[in-house]
Write a protein that holds these residues in place. Structure first.
Motif, PDB file in Angstrom:
ATOM      1  N   PRO A   1       0.816  -1.126  -0.064  1.00 13.84           N
ATOM      2  CA  PRO A   1      -0.102   0.034   0.126  1.00 13.84           C
ATOM      3  C   PRO A   1       0.948   1.388  -0.008  1.00 13.84           C
ATOM      4  N   GLU A   2       2.191   1.148   0.242  1.00 12.39           N
ATOM      5  CA  GLU A   2       3.123   2.248   0.214  1.00 12.39           C
ATOM      6  C   GLU A   2       3.531   2.679  -1.148  1.00 12.39           C
ATOM      7  N   SER A   3       3.635   1.697  -2.198  1.00 13.20           N
ATOM      8  CA  SER A   3       4.157   1.558  -3.434  1.00 13.20           C
ATOM      9  C   SER A   3       3.620   2.445  -4.350  1.00 13.20           C
ATOM     10  N   ILE A   4       3.988   3.488  -4.846  1.00 11.35           N
ATOM     11  CA  ILE A   4       3.470   4.272  -6.120  1.00 11.35           C
ATOM     12  C   ILE A   4       4.303   3.796  -7.475  1.00 11.35           C
ATOM     13  N   TYR A   5       5.683   3.522  -7.399  1.00 15.57           N
ATOM     14  CA  TYR A   5       5.984   2.933  -8.543  1.00 15.57           C
ATOM     15  C   TYR A   5       7.304   2.264  -8.226  1.00 15.57           C
ATOM     16  N   GLU A   6       7.517   1.150  -8.672  1.00 18.41           N
ATOM     17  CA  GLU A   6       8.498  -0.013  -8.509  1.00 18.41           C
ATOM     18  C   GLU A   6       8.980  -0.511  -9.653  1.00 18.41           C
ATOM     19  N   ILE A   7      10.428  -0.731 -10.123  1.00 22.92           N
ATOM     20  CA  ILE A   7      11.068  -1.246 -11.060  1.00 22.92           C
ATOM     21  C   ILE A   7      10.939  -2.695 -10.651  1.00 22.92           C
ATOM     22  N   ALA A   8      10.228  -3.337 -11.673  1.00 23.07           N
ATOM     23  CA  ALA A   8      10.440  -4.789 -11.408  1.00 23.07           C
ATOM     24  C   ALA A   8      11.557  -5.571 -12.277  1.00 23.07           C
ATOM     25  N   PHE A   9      11.761  -6.767 -11.670  1.00 26.47           N
ATOM     26  CA  PHE A   9      12.886  -7.586 -12.343  1.00 26.47           C
ATOM     27  C   PHE A   9      12.313  -9.056 -12.035  1.00 26.47           C
ATOM     28  N   ALA A  10      12.539  -9.654 -13.387  1.00 21.86           N
ATOM     29  CA  ALA A  10      11.938 -10.983 -13.289  1.00 21.86           C
ATOM     30  C   ALA A  10      12.601 -11.922 -12.589  1.00 21.86           C
ATOM     31  N   GLY A  11      13.955 -12.087 -12.552  1.00 25.94           N
ATOM     32  CA  GLY A  11      14.698 -13.089 -12.107  1.00 25.94           C
ATOM     33  C   GLY A  11      14.383 -14.316 -12.453  1.00 25.94           C
ATOM     34  N   ASN A  12      14.322 -15.424 -11.544  1.00 25.16           N
ATOM     35  CA  ASN A  12      13.880 -16.680 -11.746  1.00 25.16           C
ATOM     36  C   ASN A  12      14.532 -17.398 -13.121  1.00 25.16           C
ATOM     37  N   ASN A  13      15.956 -17.138 -12.999  1.00 24.36           N
ATOM     38  CA  ASN A  13      16.770 -17.842 -14.182  1.00 24.36           C
ATOM     39  C   ASN A  13      16.728 -17.340 -15.408  1.00 24.36           C
ATOM     40  N   THR A  14      16.067 -15.725 -15.466  1.00 28.52           N
ATOM     41  CA  THR A  14      15.824 -15.147 -16.627  1.00 28.52           C
ATOM     42  C   THR A  14      17.284 -14.394 -17.152  1.00 28.52           C
ATOM     43  N   GLY A  15      18.000 -14.138 -16.157  1.00 26.08           N
ATOM     44  CA  GLY A  15      19.175 -13.243 -16.182  1.00 26.08           C
ATOM     45  C   GLY A  15      18.972 -11.757 -16.030  1.00 26.08           C
ATOM     46  N   GLU A  16      17.555 -11.625 -15.891  1.00 25.43           N
ATOM     47  CA  GLU A  16      16.982 -10.118 -15.958  1.00 25.43           C
ATOM     48  C   GLU A  16      16.913  -9.854 -14.433  1.00 25.43           C
ATOM     49  N   GLY A  17      17.987 -10.113 -13.605  1.00 25.34           N
ATOM     50  CA  GLY A  17      17.776  -9.487 -12.360  1.00 25.34           C
ATOM     51  C   GLY A  17      18.360  -8.109 -11.719  1.00 25.34           C
ATOM     52  N   ASN A  18      18.051  -7.979 -10.581  1.00 29.54           N
ATOM     53  CA  ASN A  18      18.304  -6.596  -9.966  1.00 29.54           C
ATOM     54  C   ASN A  18      19.745  -6.533  -9.625  1.00 29.54           C
ATOM     55  N   GLY A  19      20.528  -5.839 -10.593  1.00 31.63           N
ATOM     56  CA  GLY A  19      22.137  -5.656 -10.426  1.00 31.63           C
ATOM     57  C   GLY A  19      22.460  -5.095  -9.044  1.00 31.63           C
ATOM     58  N   LEU A  20      21.725  -4.302  -8.211  1.00 30.38           N
ATOM     59  CA  LEU A  20      22.007  -3.704  -7.134  1.00 30.38           C
ATOM     60  C   LEU A  20      22.291  -5.144  -6.021  1.00 30.38           C
ATOM     61  N   GLY A  21      21.550  -6.033  -6.121  1.00 29.65           N
ATOM     62  CA  GLY A  21      21.966  -7.230  -5.314  1.00 29.65           C
ATOM     63  C   GLY A  21      23.521  -7.606  -5.786  1.00 29.65           C
ATOM     64  N   ARG A  22      23.694  -7.845  -6.932  1.00 30.47           N
ATOM     65  CA  ARG A  22      25.255  -8.112  -7.300  1.00 30.47           C
ATOM     66  C   ARG A  22      26.189  -7.119  -6.690  1.00 30.47           C
ATOM     67  N   SER A  23      25.987  -5.778  -6.941  1.00 26.68           N
ATOM     68  CA  SER A  23      26.720  -4.758  -6.313  1.00 26.68           C
ATOM     69  C   SER A  23      26.813  -4.694  -5.017  1.00 26.68           C
ATOM     70  N   LEU A  24      25.622  -4.749  -4.069  1.00 29.59           N
ATOM     71  CA  LEU A  24      25.648  -4.398  -2.707  1.00 29.59           C
ATOM     72  C   LEU A  24      25.946  -5.606  -1.781  1.00 29.59           C
ATOM     73  N   GLY A  25      25.590  -6.823  -2.139  1.00 26.42           N
ATOM     74  CA  GLY A  25      25.653  -7.961  -1.260  1.00 26.42           C
ATOM     75  C   GLY A  25      27.059  -8.015  -0.584  1.00 26.42           C
ATOM     76  N   GLY A  26      27.106  -8.627   0.671  1.00 29.64           N
ATOM     77  CA  GLY A  26      28.208  -8.804   1.208  1.00 29.64           C
ATOM     78  C   GLY A  26      29.352  -9.873   0.540  1.00 29.64           C
TER      79      GLY A  26
END
Length: 520
Positions: free
Chosen positions: A269-294
């Motif tokens: 209910p707080e969301s106005i706009y989100e950029i979606a990423f398919a994931g699920n082995n499509t290769g279309e994942g959110n690059g921030l995970g790759r960048s920010l993860g420990g």
């Protein structure tokens, strides 16, 4: 600038997979531009191509702006991130900022990259206008494409003092002849894409497909553009927009700030706009995970128990961010991961018999500027991970605009217009504080304070609320806090905008000149 180069992605490949499970996906194929853009399906492929640019380019802008602000320090493996320190300590110039890495390189996303989004939007808009398709379809899709064009241009506008204003389709041979627009010309062009006559064709939030653009998102973008440009003549209009969103009851704050960033907090209910990423082995994942993860994380916990996954640690979380939060503010734990605490949680589960004896949480400390801290909001987790090539398949969405921003923007607009806030404005601010502390004992009374005092409080609150949401750098600029917040890092007013790359001016053969702030 890279921005004047035309890379017709959808002319070459024609089709991209959709950005979310909620959008139909199609296989890649190759068709010519003459054969393409004939049907509604073709036009939808053009929209998906624009959405792909938001996934790719704006997540890289996140990394730049985080380094430029005080949100993060140069990370990566030891010695690995040295080429990024020039943004961290403001040591770049016209030859080293972006062009140093070569034409169209990975670290050119704030100029070359963002312009790819502009070009994709221009192409679709022009093709829609010349089509014979149903008017309702054309108007709705054109309004969405124009939102994206304004969005891309806004990041160029906040990044560069002046830049070429490309308003429509151009052959590659003409790209370097486009003159730079003035600040006012660019500003007016962005607002024309967000005019009510255009945005009326965007859907209401309640019927908007997840990952697509609703009318409220356009209102938020318009308010941000107007505030950044400091167009006081338009403040009343956008305050009215923010009030309409608030009074509509279409949105509400997630009562638990920490849950907002988990999978269960997506599309809430707080969301106005989100950029979606398919994931699920499509290769279309959110690059921030790759960048920010420990780095090199091993976590025996399951997805249900909050198991974390690894990344490259390219933006290191500094202890100054952890320490800025006041005691009791839940936004600290919803912003900063303390890896020692994660290790302790695993040990407690082992003791309780919930994990096998010998299980342990591990993370490498071989990371630039590492202080044992991580980014909570966009850290990769098992709940959004993948078994195949996980670094490219993190499927969490990016919360681009949320209702909390509307509340704080409305309070700020009131202060900027009247020099104070009304009881209604105070209530908007109170909602943010009450959610953060889970009580109403930490409210700050804005009544009786001067305009500058109120704006200082709102700037500070935006820091607590929006760290790691691609807002901090632009808020520092907008509230004129560069010297105070970043002076020790090397900031001077010269760095308010980027220089035009010397390589681009060379390539333009006289059609581009350096911007005023860098030509002195």
């Amino acid at each position: 600038m890279k921005k004047t180069t035309i890379i017709f992605i959808i002319c070459i490949t024609g089709i991209f997979s959709a950005c979310t499970d909620f959008l139909q996906t199609n296989p890649t194929t190759e068709v010519s531009e003459i054969e393409f853009y004939k049907t509604k399906e073709d036009m939808m492929m053009g929209l998906y191509a624009i959405m792909n640019e938001t996934q790719t380019r704006l997540m890289e802008v996140w990394s730049y702006s985080s380094l430029l602000s005080d949100e993060s320090e140069t990370g990566g493996g030891l010695g690995e991130g040295v080429y990024k320190t020039k943004w961290d300590n403001f040591s770049y110039d016209a030859t080293t900022c972006f062009g140093y890495w070569g034409y169209g390189s990975w670290w050119n996303e704030w100029d070359f990259g963002v312009y790819n989004g502009v070009i994709a939007a221009n192409l679709l808009i022009d093709k829609l206008q010349s089509s014979n398709l149903d008017a309702d379809f054309v108007n709705a899709l054109s309004a969405e494409a124009r939102f994206y064009r304004a969005l891309f241009y806004n990041y160029l506008f906040m990044g560069y003092e002046q830049f070429p204003l490309i308003k429509g389709y151009l052959p590659a041979s003409e790209m370097y002849t486009v003159p730079k627009g003035t600040r006012q010309e660019i500003y007016e062009f962005m607002l024309s894409d967000l005019d009510d006559e255009v945005t009326q064709y965007l859907p209401g939030r309640e019927v908007t497909v997840q990952g697509r653009i609703c009318r409220d998102a356009a209102k938020v973008l318009r308010a941000k553009i107007i505030l950044f440009h400091r167009d006081e003549t338009s403040y009343l209009s956008v305050l009215s927009d923010m009030k309409e969103i608030i009074q509509s009851n279409r949105y509400s704050l997630n009562p638990d700030y920490t849950q907002l960033w988990l999978k269960a907090g997506e599309w809430g209910p707080e969301s106005i706009y989100e950029i979606a990423f398919a994931g699920n082995n499509t290769g279309e994942g959110n690059g921030l995970g790759r960048s920010l993860g420990g780095r090199n994380i091993i976590d025996p916990r399951s997805a249900e128990n909050g198991g974390l996954m690894e990344g490259w640690g390219q933006n290191t979380m500094p202890s100054t961010i952890y320490n800025m939060f006041k005691p009791g503010d839940t936004r600290r734990e919803g912003t900063v991961i303390v890896y020692a605490d994660e290790k302790k949680k695993v040990e407690e589960m082992v003791t309780a018999g919930q994990l096998p004896v010998g299980s342990s949480f591990k993370i490498s400390d071989q990371q630039e500027n590492y202080e044992g801290l991580g980014h909570y909001k966009y850290h990769p987790r098992k709940e959004t991970g993948s078994d195949i090539n996980p670094l490219d398949n993190y499927s969490f969405s990016y919360r681009f605009y949320r209702y909390a921003d509307v509340l704080l923007l409305a309070a700020e607009l009131e202060a900027r217009i009247t020099g104070t806030v009304s009881s209604e404005g105070q209530s908007w601010f109170d909602q943010i504080r009450d959610r953060a502390f889970r009580d109403n004992n930490h409210r700050i009374n804005l009544t009786g304070k001067s305009k500058n005092e109120i704006l200082d409080i709102l700037f500070e609150e935006r820091g607590y609320e929006f760290i790691d949401e691609m807002q901090r750098w632009f808020d520092i600029l907008r509230f004129d806090k560069g010297t105070k917040i970043l002076g020790h890092k090397g900031w001077t007013e010269k760095y308010r905008y980027f220089p035009i790359d010397q390589s681009e001016m060379d390539r333009a053969q006289g059609h581009l000149t350096q911007n005023p702030g860098w030509s002195k």
